[in-house]
Design a protein around this motif. Structure first.
Motif, PDB file in Angstrom:
ATOM      1  N   SER A 797     -15.200 -21.575  -3.752  1.00 11.42           N
ATOM      2  CA  SER A 797     -15.852 -22.537  -2.858  1.00 11.42           C
ATOM      3  C   SER A 797     -14.863 -23.130  -1.865  1.00 11.42           C
ATOM      4  CB  SER A 797     -16.449 -23.661  -3.707  1.00 11.42           C
ATOM      5  OG  SER A 797     -16.445 -24.858  -2.991  1.00 11.42           O
ATOM      6  N   LEU A 798     -15.297 -23.225  -0.617  1.00 11.94           N
ATOM      7  CA  LEU A 798     -14.419 -23.784   0.412  1.00 11.94           C
ATOM      8  C   LEU A 798     -14.218 -25.283   0.193  1.00 11.94           C
ATOM      9  CD1 LEU A 798     -15.653 -21.987   3.646  1.00 11.94           C
ATOM     10  CD2 LEU A 798     -14.052 -21.199   1.919  1.00 11.94           C
ATOM     11  N   ILE A 799     -15.218 -25.900  -0.404  1.00 12.47           N
ATOM     12  CA  ILE A 799     -15.078 -27.340  -0.673  1.00 12.47           C
ATOM     13  C   ILE A 799     -13.976 -27.551  -1.706  1.00 12.47           C
ATOM     14  CG2 ILE A 799     -16.230 -29.377  -1.607  1.00 12.47           C
ATOM     15  CD1 ILE A 799     -18.814 -28.333  -0.433  1.00 12.47           C
ATOM     16  N   HIS A 800     -14.025 -26.693  -2.711  1.00 15.27           N
ATOM     17  CA  HIS A 800     -12.981 -26.791  -3.731  1.00 15.27           C
ATOM     18  C   HIS A 800     -11.612 -26.560  -3.107  1.00 15.27           C
ATOM     19  CE1 HIS A 800     -10.704 -26.127  -7.403  1.00 15.27           C
ATOM     20  NE2 HIS A 800     -10.176 -25.096  -6.777  1.00 15.27           N
ATOM     21  N   ARG A 801     -11.502 -25.516  -2.298  1.00 15.73           N
ATOM     22  CA  ARG A 801     -10.221 -25.212  -1.662  1.00 15.73           C
ATOM     23  C   ARG A 801      -9.727 -26.426  -0.878  1.00 15.73           C
ATOM     24  NH1 ARG A 801     -11.031 -19.183   1.044  1.00 15.73           N
ATOM     25  NH2 ARG A 801     -12.732 -18.522  -0.289  1.00 15.73           N
ATOM     26  N   THR A 802     -10.688 -27.021  -0.171  1.00 18.10           N
ATOM     27  CA  THR A 802     -10.316 -28.156   0.681  1.00 18.10           C
ATOM     28  C   THR A 802      -9.824 -29.336  -0.134  1.00 18.10           C
ATOM     29  OG1 THR A 802     -11.870 -27.421   2.340  1.00 18.10           O
ATOM     30  CG2 THR A 802     -11.226 -29.723   2.444  1.00 18.10           C
ATOM     31  N   TYR A 803     -10.588 -29.680  -1.161  1.00 22.85           N
ATOM     32  CA  TYR A 803     -10.145 -30.778  -2.028  1.00 22.85           C
ATOM     33  C   TYR A 803      -8.727 -30.507  -2.520  1.00 22.85           C
ATOM     34  CZ  TYR A 803     -14.885 -32.677  -2.708  1.00 22.85           C
ATOM     35  OH  TYR A 803     -16.118 -33.248  -2.552  1.00 22.85           O
ATOM     36  N   PHE A 804      -8.583 -29.327  -3.055  1.00 25.00           N
ATOM     37  CA  PHE A 804      -7.323 -28.986  -3.688  1.00 25.00           C
ATOM     38  C   PHE A 804      -6.189 -29.015  -2.668  1.00 25.00           C
ATOM     39  CE2 PHE A 804      -4.120 -26.739  -5.970  1.00 25.00           C
ATOM     40  CZ  PHE A 804      -4.418 -26.928  -7.319  1.00 25.00           C
ATOM     41  N   TYR A 805      -6.458 -28.394  -1.531  1.00 26.86           N
ATOM     42  CA  TYR A 805      -5.418 -28.292  -0.495  1.00 26.86           C
ATOM     43  C   TYR A 805      -4.994 -29.679  -0.012  1.00 26.86           C
ATOM     44  CZ  TYR A 805      -3.199 -27.079   3.932  1.00 26.86           C
ATOM     45  OH  TYR A 805      -2.318 -26.964   4.969  1.00 26.86           O
ATOM     46  N   LEU A 806      -5.999 -30.548   0.179  1.00 23.39           N
ATOM     47  CA  LEU A 806      -5.671 -31.866   0.720  1.00 23.39           C
ATOM     48  C   LEU A 806      -5.004 -32.773  -0.304  1.00 23.39           C
ATOM     49  CD1 LEU A 806      -8.800 -32.566   2.938  1.00 23.39           C
ATOM     50  CD2 LEU A 806      -6.518 -31.916   3.677  1.00 23.39           C
ATOM     51  N   LEU A 807      -5.299 -32.513  -1.550  1.00 19.04           N
ATOM     52  CA  LEU A 807      -4.720 -33.365  -2.580  1.00 19.04           C
ATOM     53  C   LEU A 807      -3.295 -32.960  -2.950  1.00 19.04           C
ATOM     54  CD1 LEU A 807      -7.773 -33.848  -4.947  1.00 19.04           C
ATOM     55  CD2 LEU A 807      -6.572 -35.639  -3.700  1.00 19.04           C
ATOM     56  N   PHE A 808      -3.052 -31.665  -2.964  1.00 21.79           N
ATOM     57  CA  PHE A 808      -1.750 -31.222  -3.458  1.00 21.79           C
ATOM     58  C   PHE A 808      -0.939 -30.649  -2.320  1.00 21.79           C
ATOM     59  CE2 PHE A 808      -4.808 -30.863  -6.961  1.00 21.79           C
ATOM     60  CZ  PHE A 808      -4.339 -31.918  -7.703  1.00 21.79           C
ATOM     61  N   LYS A 809       0.005 -31.469  -1.885  1.00 25.13           N
ATOM     62  CA  LYS A 809       0.742 -31.070  -0.692  1.00 25.13           C
ATOM     63  C   LYS A 809       2.215 -30.828  -0.971  1.00 25.13           C
ATOM     64  CE  LYS A 809      -2.324 -33.366   2.493  1.00 25.13           C
ATOM     65  NZ  LYS A 809      -2.635 -34.636   3.103  1.00 25.13           N
ATOM     66  N   GLY A 810       2.585 -30.734  -2.209  1.00 26.57           N
ATOM     67  CA  GLY A 810       3.976 -30.381  -2.488  1.00 26.57           C
ATOM     68  C   GLY A 810       4.739 -31.444  -3.234  1.00 26.57           C
ATOM     69  N   ASP A 811       4.033 -32.467  -3.662  1.00 30.30           N
ATOM     70  CA  ASP A 811       4.672 -33.478  -4.465  1.00 30.30           C
ATOM     71  C   ASP A 811       5.120 -32.831  -5.781  1.00 30.30           C
ATOM     72  OD1 ASP A 811       4.633 -36.668  -4.597  1.00 30.30           O
ATOM     73  OD2 ASP A 811       4.324 -35.808  -6.598  1.00 30.30           O
ATOM     74  N   PRO A 812       6.263 -33.217  -6.303  1.00 27.30           N
ATOM     75  CA  PRO A 812       6.705 -32.592  -7.567  1.00 27.30           C
ATOM     76  C   PRO A 812       5.649 -32.696  -8.658  1.00 27.30           C
ATOM     77  CG  PRO A 812       8.477 -33.891  -6.636  1.00 27.30           C
ATOM     78  CD  PRO A 812       7.288 -34.122  -5.760  1.00 27.30           C
ATOM     79  N   ALA A 813       4.907 -33.814  -8.629  1.00 27.67           N
ATOM     80  CA  ALA A 813       3.901 -33.974  -9.672  1.00 27.67           C
ATOM     81  C   ALA A 813       2.758 -32.979  -9.553  1.00 27.67           C
ATOM     82  CB  ALA A 813       3.348 -35.392  -9.616  1.00 27.67           C
ATOM     83  N   ASP A 814       2.718 -32.253  -8.433  1.00 28.76           N
ATOM     84  CA  ASP A 814       1.636 -31.285  -8.236  1.00 28.76           C
ATOM     85  C   ASP A 814       1.826 -30.027  -9.075  1.00 28.76           C
ATOM     86  OD1 ASP A 814       0.818 -33.049  -6.362  1.00 28.76           O
ATOM     87  OD2 ASP A 814       1.302 -31.814  -4.615  1.00 28.76           O
ATOM     88  N   SER A 815       3.020 -29.821  -9.545  1.00 24.05           N
ATOM     89  CA  SER A 815       3.331 -28.515 -10.128  1.00 24.05           C
ATOM     90  C   SER A 815       2.359 -28.112 -11.218  1.00 24.05           C
ATOM     91  CB  SER A 815       4.760 -28.505 -10.656  1.00 24.05           C
ATOM     92  OG  SER A 815       4.831 -29.303 -11.808  1.00 24.05           O
ATOM     93  N   ILE A 816       2.009 -29.057 -12.032  1.00 21.63           N
ATOM     94  CA  ILE A 816       1.160 -28.683 -13.162  1.00 21.63           C
ATOM     95  C   ILE A 816      -0.240 -28.292 -12.685  1.00 21.63           C
ATOM     96  CG2 ILE A 816       0.404 -31.041 -13.734  1.00 21.63           C
ATOM     97  CD1 ILE A 816       0.883 -29.982 -16.714  1.00 21.63           C
ATOM     98  N   TYR A 817      -0.722 -29.032 -11.668  1.00 20.29           N
ATOM     99  CA  TYR A 817      -2.050 -28.700 -11.156  1.00 20.29           C
ATOM    100  C   TYR A 817      -2.049 -27.319 -10.495  1.00 20.29           C
ATOM    101  CZ  TYR A 817      -2.736 -33.662 -11.893  1.00 20.29           C
ATOM    102  OH  TYR A 817      -2.819 -34.888 -12.450  1.00 20.29           O
ATOM    103  N   MET A 818      -0.958 -27.069  -9.792  1.00 16.99           N
ATOM    104  CA  MET A 818      -0.846 -25.771  -9.118  1.00 16.99           C
ATOM    105  C   MET A 818      -0.806 -24.651 -10.159  1.00 16.99           C
ATOM    106  SD  MET A 818      -0.153 -26.661  -5.736  1.00 16.99           S
ATOM    107  CE  MET A 818       0.473 -25.231  -5.013  1.00 16.99           C
ATOM    108  N   GLU A 819      -0.108 -24.956 -11.205  1.00 15.66           N
ATOM    109  CA  GLU A 819       0.076 -23.945 -12.226  1.00 15.66           C
ATOM    110  C   GLU A 819      -1.261 -23.590 -12.880  1.00 15.66           C
ATOM    111  OE1 GLU A 819       3.287 -22.858 -12.352  1.00 15.66           O
ATOM    112  OE2 GLU A 819       2.083 -21.272 -13.232  1.00 15.66           O
ATOM    113  N   VAL A 820      -1.969 -24.647 -13.226  1.00 15.86           N
ATOM    114  CA  VAL A 820      -3.246 -24.431 -13.895  1.00 15.86           C
ATOM    115  C   VAL A 820      -4.219 -23.705 -12.970  1.00 15.86           C
ATOM    116  CG1 VAL A 820      -5.251 -25.649 -14.814  1.00 15.86           C
ATOM    117  CG2 VAL A 820      -2.972 -26.353 -15.459  1.00 15.86           C
TER     118      VAL A 820
END
Ligand SMILES: Nc1ncnc2c1ncn2[C@@H]1O[C@H](COP(=O)(O)OP(=O)(O)OP(=O)(O)O)[C@@H](O)[C@H]1O
Length: 959
Positions: A797-820
């Motif tokens: 879903s593009l909405i999902h992509r958008t949420y995810f993209y806008l929320l996770f912009k490279g903060d170290p704390a993002d790593s786990i979300y990116m991983e999952v």
């Protein structure tokens, strides 16, 4: 006046020569229309109603708006014309200064026209009657003063009433036809033309016309002329000394007295019934007149729609043609008519820019014509014999330069006009969309009884809605790429264009092939029809989808299975098997066991998988309580706010169910039961050990319903925030569960599957972000790109992509979300690439394939397309069109734009723009920047540092 065959001939020859030199067209003299404005005095009624005069003529040429309302602003406040006449002026004065010169050109063989334009009761007939009489009087006076010439005067009179032409000099009211004469232009068939005997004869004919003309009572004028009246006086004159001789030439010209019907709005004249119908016709022909005048005022480039009304067809020569023209615009000064007065002045302003090219009209006898042609021939022969002189050469060069400059100017104008047309077209599309939406909301109110009807036709609507072009190239990256990914194009081709197997399997861009179904074929030439169709279908489709919501989920699913377009029979059978009872139907054990590469003997749907996990790990209540809590907490959310979530769910459906077959262990259920689909989570009844789903889950399985609701709900940004909160809390939940599993020692078979799998999703690259920020930054970019690519490949879903993209912009704390996310996507990709499908958990057990997720994505794009005109300002859209290589001349630009969103996975700028665009479309950015802090995501949880170590160690331990 000289002798015919002498002076007239000379006049004419001079005109022809001028035409040859300057190309002015018709040899006529170019001049602007003479435009005047006349204010009538306030009527008794207006004085009685205390309706004051708001307009004032401050000099001979300027009229100003002088409002007694201090706060009223109108721009421009002053209007200037050739002449303006205040309420105290007489008709004679108006005639002398605003009409006489033009009208009397007729005696010199030049066509002329005098128009009266204005709203009802502004004094058109009053003015025109006087002007006609004064003109005729002067013509007779002229005739008297020129006894050397023989004159013939003819009168014809027509009225155009409700777009029918009627002869006012005939008692027979039959409508007359218009004919196109190659020499004379538009003529009225069988129109009576009376030769005038004398002044009295003329007066009696004028009275007849007056009596015959349609008059009706409106609220503004008791004697309102409801038609356009055109009196045509034709004057032919020849020098008496040449009469009867072979070389005679006759001057022949007409003067038209045009009394237009009132330009008011029907509403203003409080018209009803027949008056209203008249008003419509009047307004239509006046609208065309306005358009013609407006277009002519900008030059004669392009198409002038003379033929769109009888009025403009008949008056074509008077409007920018071979005639001198004067327009008298009449106005009521009263405050209550401000709007109409202003419209009149706007019309007058345009009219004064129109240029006509009147010429002397000479009718020659055959002999005179031969004489003229002989002279002309001699001149040309002479020119051929003598070499062109230097002065002539320079003259020609100057002319050529001038022509070049004119061509360049015209080209520029054409360009501007094309841009204006595109803009207008795009606005029209928006308007159609708005109309469609309006229709939609109306239809929503309809009886639920219609639900089944709507639903049954839904499948076909889906087919139509996918009439997309097979290839859209994207220029944003300069490299140019094919719009559809391998999967998208493959899926598209299979479902809609019957592409060959070769195309499906290859990486080549899909080629448009012949298709059986016309509605699927993309044809730019028919795009306009498509646009219209889609505009009207939009509302219908939406309406149908509303009905889907009201239906029982099971029957809905069954209906869908009847003839799902583009899905093979086998697929359909599988789907219907899976959902027939609305319950989970486990595969026979033998069938499951026989599948290669299955680790362990279990092959479960999500429910069974969860159940077995719980049974084998009774202590791991976190997974279950999380799911239950999530479910129950979300069940308390307002129902309307489920829109985006629902879209998200359905779009994500491929990941929410169990694969039918796979050769590695799937990730834990938490990764497939992705956040954002809270109601899809199961209620587990500890007492009977059964799983149940809330009824609303069935609704969530309906893609169309969710999109529809989404569109509906997106109007409220607050609700969108609620939706993203769902998304985020689900995400957190998933990460939490995932961490717990790792911390609490789930093994490879439960968590990651085979080693190869782990590597493929990059788990071995997990680093402690705090320890090595530079490494993390590189790692983040790599992961982000991988995720973007996988989203695309898995039709997420593009909405999902958008949420995810806008929320996770490279903060170290993002790593786990990116991983999952990476793990989950890798799992999806594997499943799809093996041609497997998922079955959504719950009662409906819908099976999700790459194809169905593609369809879901397609619907999401359609929904965005609909949202665009509401949420994306025109300028922004235009700039995206240009940036993304969508031709401004092409049709369905919004559709193209929606289809390009999130497609160029290699271009991060495109991805960023796509995310921002989608965010705007779903109202996400209306309430400001999307910040993780808003959702408690920007944290390195107290124990996350420790946990990430443990997780990392746990993973490493698996190696
Ligand atoms: N300049 C003027 N001086 C005095 N009276 C005027 C003037 N202009 C118009 N009137 C009066 O105003 C009324 C309406 O005028 P008229 O019928 O000419 O309007 P109209 O614009 O032709 O209206 P419609 O379009 O309805 O035929 C008439 O009674 C007319 O006598």
């Amino acid at each position: 006046m000289g002798a015919v065959g002498g002076e007239e001939m000379q006049q004419w020859e001079t005109a022809v020569a001028a035409e040859e030199i300057d190309g002015s067209g018709g040899g006529g003299k170019l001049e602007r229309i003479l435009v005047s404005v006349r204010l009538r005095p306030l009527s008794e009624k207006e004085i009685f109603a205390n309706d004051p005069a708001e307009w004032e003529c401050i000099n001979d040429a300027t009229i100003i708006f002088r409002s007694s309302f201090p706060d009223r602003h109108m721009t421009p406040i002053a209007y200037t014309f050739d002449r303006v006449f205040g309420s105290e002026s007489t008709t004679e004065q108006v005639y002398e200064e605003a009409a006489k010169e033009v009208a009397l050109s007729v005696v010199s063989g030049i066509n002329s026209s005098i128009f009266a334009y204005g709203q009802t009761s502004s004094g058109k007939t009053y003015t025109m009657t006087g002007i006609t009489e004064y003109t005729v009087a002067d013509i007779y006076d002229y005739i008297k003063r020129h006894p050397e010439r023989a004159f013939a005067l003819k009168l014809s009179a027509i009225e155009i009433y409700n777009e029918a032409v009627r002869d006012l000099l005939s008692m027979d009211g039959t409508p007359l036809r218009l004919l196109d004469d190659p020499e004379r232009g538009t003529i009225v068939e069988k129109l009576k033309e009376e030769t005038l005997r004398d002044w009295n004869h003329l007066k009696s004919l004028l009275s007849l016309c007056e009596a015959q003309r349609r008059i009706g009572e409106t609220s503004l004028n008791e004697m309102s002329s409801r038609s356009h009246q055109i009196l045509r006086l034709t004057i032919e004159s020849s020098a008496r000394e040449f009469l009867g001789k072979d070389n005679t030439a006759t001057l022949s010209a007409s003067v038209n007295f045009v009394d237009l019907a009132g330009s008011e709005r029907a509403s203003q004249a409080l018209s009803v019934g027949a008056r209203l119908k008249e008003g419509c016709h009047i307004n239509r022909s006046l609208l065309t007149l306005g358009t013609v005048i407006r277009k002519l005022s900008k030059g004669r480039n392009g198409h002038i729609p003379y033929r769109e009304s009888k009025l403009t067809r008949i008056l074509q020569p008077c409007l920018g043609g071979n005639a001198r023209t004067a327009i008298i615009c009449t106005m009521c000064p009263a405050r209550s008519h401000i709007e109409q007065s202003r419209n009149t002045l706007l019309f007058a302003s345009c009219a004064k820019e129109v240029v006509t090219s009147a010429q002397v009209n000479v009718v020659m006898s055959d002999k005179a014509l031969v004489k003229h042609l002989q002279k002309e021939l001699a001149r040309l022969e002479n020119e051929l014999r003598c070499p062109v002189s230097a002065s002539n050469n320079s003259h020609i060069e100057a002319l050529l330069r001038e022509k070049d400059a004119r061509i360049r100017k015209m080209e520029k104008e054409i360009k501007e006009l094309i841009q204006q047309r595109d803009l207008a077209q795009s606005r029209l599309e928006d308007l159609l969309q708005v109309v469609g939406d309006g229709d939609f909301s109306r239809k929503r109110e309809e009886s639920p009884k219609q639900a089944s009807i709507f639903h049954e036709s839904k499948v076909h609507d889906d087919e139509i809605s996918k009439s997309e072009p097979p290839e859209v190239t994207y220029n944003g990256s300069k490299a140019g790429f094919v719009k559809f990914s391998k999967y998208e194009s493959k899926n598209y081709s299979r479902n809609h264009h019957g592409f060959s197997q070769d195309t499906e399997n290859g990486d080549l861009p899909p080629k448009l092939s012949q298709t059986k179904h016309k509605s699927h074929r993309w044809n730019p030439n028919h795009a306009e029809d498509d646009t219209d169709k889609s505009a009207s279908e939009d509302s219908e489709e939406l309406c149908k989808e509303v009905r889907c919501i009201e239906m029982d989920g099971t029957s809905q699913r069954e209906n869908l299975n009847l003839s799902l377009p583009g899905v093979s029979e086998t697929q359909q059978t599988q789907t219907s098997n899976a959902t027939r009872n609305g319950e989970y139907e486990p595969k026979p054990a033998a069938q499951m066991d026989s599948r290669p590469g299955i680790t362990g003997s279990t092959f479960l749907t999500l429910e069974h998988h969860l159940h077995s996990v719980r049974a084998s790990h009774p202590d791991e209540s976190s997974l279950w309580s999380s799911a239950r809590d999530l479910h129950s907490s979300r069940a308390m959310l307002p129902r309307r706010s489920r829109s985006c979530r629902a879209a998200f769910l359905t779009s994500y459906s491929p990941g929410f169910a169990e694969p039918e077959q796979y050769d590695c262990t799937p990730p834990p259920s938490s990764l497939r039961d992705f956040p954002g689909r809270p109601r899809a989570l199961l209620n587990y009844n500890a007492e009977n050990g059964n799983f149940s789903r809330d009824r609303s889950v069935m609704l969530e399985d309906s893609v169309s319903e969710s999109l529809l609701k989404e569109q509906d709900d997106m109007s409220s940004s607050r609700e969108d925030i609620t939706t993203i909160q769902d998304f985020v809390s689900g995400l957190k939940e998933m990460v939490q569960v995932h961490q717990n599993q790792l911390v609490d020692g789930q093994t490879a078979s439960e968590v990651c599957g085979a080693e190869g799998t782990r590597k493929s999703v990059g788990l071995d690259t997990i680093l402690d972000p705090v320890d090595s920020p530079s490494h993390w930054s590189r790692d983040f970019e790599k992961k982000q790109q991988e995720i973007i690519k996988l989203w695309h490949e898995c039709n997420v879903s593009l909405i999902h992509r958008t949420y995810f993209y806008l929320l996770f912009k490279g903060d170290p704390a993002d790593s786990i979300y990116m991983e999952v996310e990476l793990r989950r996507l890798a799992f999806l990709q594997r499943t799809f690439s093996q041609g497997n499908s998922y079955r959504i958990s719950g009662e409906t057990g819908r099976r999700v394939t790459l194809e169905s997720s593609m369809r879901t994505l397609q619907r999401e794009r359609e929904m965005f397309c609909r949202q665009m005109q509401k949420k994306l300002p025109t300028e922004e859209r235009l700039s995206l069109y240009v940036k993304w290589g969508i031709s401004l001349n092409s049709k369905q630009r919004r559709v193209q734009l929606a289809r390009l969103l999130w497609t160029d996975t290699g271009d991060l700028e495109h991805i960023r723009e796509s995310a921002l665009t989608v965010a705007k479309l779903i109202g996400l950015l209306e309430s400001g920047q999307v910040l993780k802090e808003m959702f408690g995501l920007s944290f390195l949880p107290q124990n996350s540092y420790r946990r990430s170590h443990r997780w990392r160690h746990g993973i490493y331990a698996l190696k």
